[in-house]
Enzyme design. Structure first.
Site, PDB file in Angstrom:
ATOM      1  N   LYS A  48     -19.996 -26.951   6.034  1.00  0.00           N
ATOM      2  CA  LYS A  48     -20.449 -27.609   7.254  1.00  0.00           C
ATOM      3  C   LYS A  48     -21.701 -27.102   7.947  1.00  0.00           C
ATOM      4  CE  LYS A  48     -16.067 -29.834   6.817  1.00  0.00           C
ATOM      5  NZ  LYS A  48     -14.422 -29.706   6.959  1.00  0.00           N
ATOM      6  N   GLN A  92     -10.219 -28.301  11.237  1.00  0.00           N
ATOM      7  CA  GLN A  92     -10.139 -28.112   9.920  1.00  0.00           C
ATOM      8  C   GLN A  92      -8.445 -28.093   9.453  1.00  0.00           C
ATOM      9  OE1 GLN A  92     -13.041 -27.807   7.811  1.00  0.00           O
ATOM     10  NE2 GLN A  92     -11.317 -28.004   6.099  1.00  0.00           N
ATOM     11  N   ASP A 115     -13.772 -37.303  11.358  1.00  0.00           N
ATOM     12  CA  ASP A 115     -12.986 -37.233  10.331  1.00  0.00           C
ATOM     13  C   ASP A 115     -12.341 -38.447  10.135  1.00  0.00           C
ATOM     14  OD1 ASP A 115     -13.144 -35.129   8.522  1.00  0.00           O
ATOM     15  OD2 ASP A 115     -11.562 -33.930   9.616  1.00  0.00           O
TER      16      ASP A 115
END
Ligand code: NDP
Length: 280
Positions: A48, A92, A115
């Site tokens: 990322k 994460q 997300d």
């Protein structure tokens, strides 16, 4: 058999995003919160960070210790929510067991939820309303569309019902007029569903679970699984060599869906920026 090449499509998506962000008044801000030292998480965060660097994003990597409390993590998210220069936030996964991942995910402002895991964005997806959609399922649909693979009226079987992949993909496919079967560990006679699929998506996390006898002749195979084999190499949930002469298209592992996931994160960060602009 033709490969669905995630690298090629990722490059195209990233070029499009680069063009979109080239004339903005400030760099897009993407914050990734990482708790603890999970090895796989480190790899994903690095990917990322590289994408963000290539696109000139302001990348904030917030690293917190394994023993951080839920309250402390919520405070970090609140600060990022308030930060005008942060467009997208993600935590994460996995997080350590003292932390409730649902609570954490839902603390992120829906308009910064790159997300797509907040209840608000999940609900919008089910209702087919414009929203931030989880990156992997959106990447799968974009990959199929790039290769002009029709979705409408097709039998789509998804194996795996996680909040990250299977469930949102079932909604996306339904919204694209597919007929969807969503399978999981309690599904009886899995092969019935997989072998009737025009498009088979496997997101289980079990190396080479699906073999030639479980797929339909000419099917399109999307392999989401990433498994480390004894020899250190990566493989998918589908036994590539076993099915390759029977199917029409298949995603390689690596080089397929995983490539798309990071490209969609770039797209979602830009979308999050535009959403907040509209709200102002
Ligand atoms: P989860 O572990 O959250 O979910 C696995 C799903 O598979 C569950 O729904 C489970 O059923 C189901 N399942 C387990 N065993 C079987 C079985 N024998 N038959 C049928 N269904 C079964 O996984 P994720 O969705 O997070 O990830 C799945 C895989 O995809 C992993 O390998 C992961 O690394 C990879 N992944 C790859 C990404 C990419 O970018 N390429 C992104 C995200 C994940 P039940 O619900 O009943 O427990």
């Amino acid at each position: 058999m033709e490969l669905l090449d995630g690298k090629v499509v990722k490059q195209k998506v990233l070029e499009e995003v680069k063009e979109l962000v080239s004339n903005l008044e400030r760099p897009l801000g993407l914050a990734v919160v990482q708790v603890g030292d999970d090895e796989a998480s480190k790899v994903y965060v690095r990917q990322k960070e590289k994408m963000a660097g290539d696109l000139g994003f302001d990348f904030r990597h917030v690293k917190l210790p394994e023993n951080v409390t839920e309250e402390e993590l919520l405070k970090v998210i609140d600060e990022l929510n308030l930060d005008e220069n942060v467009d997208g936030i993600l935590v994460q996964m996995p997080v350590p067991k003292q932390i409730n991942s649902k609570v954490i995910q839902n603390r992120i402002l829906p308009c910064k939820d790159v997300d797509g895991l907040t209840d608000i964005n999940s609900g919008c997806l089910v209702h087919d309303k414009d929203s931030l959609v989880p990156c992997t399922p959106q990447g799968i649909v974009d990959l199929l569309k790039y290769y002009n693979i029709p979705i409408e009226s097709k039998n789509v079987t998804i194996v795996g019902r996680s909040d990250l992949v299977g469930k949102p993909l079932a909604s996306l496919m339904t919204n694209n007029n597919a007929t969807v079967s969503l399978c999981h560990s309690k599904t009886k006679n899995l092969e019935f569903y997989t072998s009737n699929a025009d498009i088979l998506v496997v997101a289980v996390g079990k190396a080479k679970l699906i073999k030639e006898d479980a797929v339909k002749e000419g099917a399109v195979i999307v392999d989401v699984g990433i498994n480390r084999q004894a020899d250190g190499k990566l493989c998918g949930d589908v036994d590539f060599d076993s099915v390759k002469d029977k199917v029409s298209y298949i995603t390689p592992v690596p080089g397929g869906v995983g490539q798309m996931t990071v490209a969609e994160l770039a797209k979602n960060t830009y979308k999050a920026y535009t959403l907040r602009k509209k709200l102002k």
